[in-house]
Design a protein around this motif. Structure first.
Motif: not given
Length: 252
Positions: A180-186, A198-206
């Motif tokens: 589900s984070f693939l779109g953010w990484y793209i 900038f996606v990493y904080p969101y991913f690790y917090a999740t």
């Protein structure tokens, strides 16, 4: 059963007012935990020919590998656990301090190195057997760093077993959560590649929110005790935390 949307919503709440600090910690975590894939390609013949003409390159590569392993063993493991502790505390709205010093403190440091090293050895052996079993075991052992962030001295076998029990029945859903984070990484790649960071904080917090849910499940199923994870009985009531009658408390 947990919902992806709910975990992500809670992650966003925890990042409010803490994003830039979380951003820096996430960069450290991404570096030491090996986040971000790598690909291999090119002509094997040309590579072999180059090495045959320059045998010293083997020594250089070997030295780099040794240094990387030494960094991972002596610093990387503890930095990772400290960062995981940061995100776990952030997810619980706890005071965030001393997360790295905690991981390098005395017996904590020894327990972290031994457990993480054993986990990585198991993962390597499973991956050498077959790629797919290696990936599956990667999800089975995924919560080991968070378990160590609660109690670095729980014991390697206990931490690995507990992680496996936590992830039992949740591995596929965790895989979908990652997708589900693939779109953010793209999108991050499109933004000069650095947008990925900038996606990493969101991913690790999740991911930390996922751990809290699985930890609650493990406690209720008596796979572990509060003492096993160094938790106080009065820690935040997650029945309320995820229920309609949620009231934030500060006495956890």
């Amino acid at each position: 059963m947990w919902e992806r949307a709910e975990l992500k919503s809670l992650a966003k709440q925890s990042l409010k007012g803490n994003y830039w600090q979380a951003f820096l910690i996430a960069l450290v975590l991404a570096l030491v935990s090996g986040s971000g894939g790598s690909s291999s390609g090119g002509s094997g013949n040309r590579t072999g020919e180059y090495i045959s003409r320059n045998p010293e390159i083997i020594i250089i590569v070997f030295a780099i590998i040794i240094l990387a392993l030494a960094f991972r063993l002596l610093l990387g493991y503890s930095l990772e656990i400290g960062a995981r502790r940061y995100f776990a505390n952030l997810a619980q709205f706890k005071p965030i301090k001393g997360y790295f010093s905690f991981a390098f403190d005395g017996t904590n440091y020894k327990g972290i190195i031994f457990t993480m090293l054993l986990r990585d050895i198991f993962l390597i052996l499973w991956t050498l057997l077959l790629i797919i079993p290696g990936i599956i075991k990667g999800y089975s052992y995924r919560m080991v760093p968070y378990i160590l962030a609660d109690n670095p001295n729980i014991g390697a076998e206990n931490a690995i077993t507990l992680s496996r029990k936590m992830m039992d029945g949740h591995k596929f859903n965790a895989f979908i959560l990652d997708l589900s984070f693939l779109g953010w990484y793209i999108l991050g790649v499109l933004v000069f590649i650095v947008g990925i960071f900038f996606v990493y904080p969101y991913f690790y917090a999740t991911e930390a929110q996922l751990y809290l849910v699985l930890r609650k499940n493990a406690l209720e199923a008596q796979h572990c005790t509060y003492e096993d994870l160094n938790l106080k009985r009065e820690f935040k009531d997650f029945d309320n935390y995820y229920g309609d009658d949620y009231n934030r408390r500060d006495d956890f």
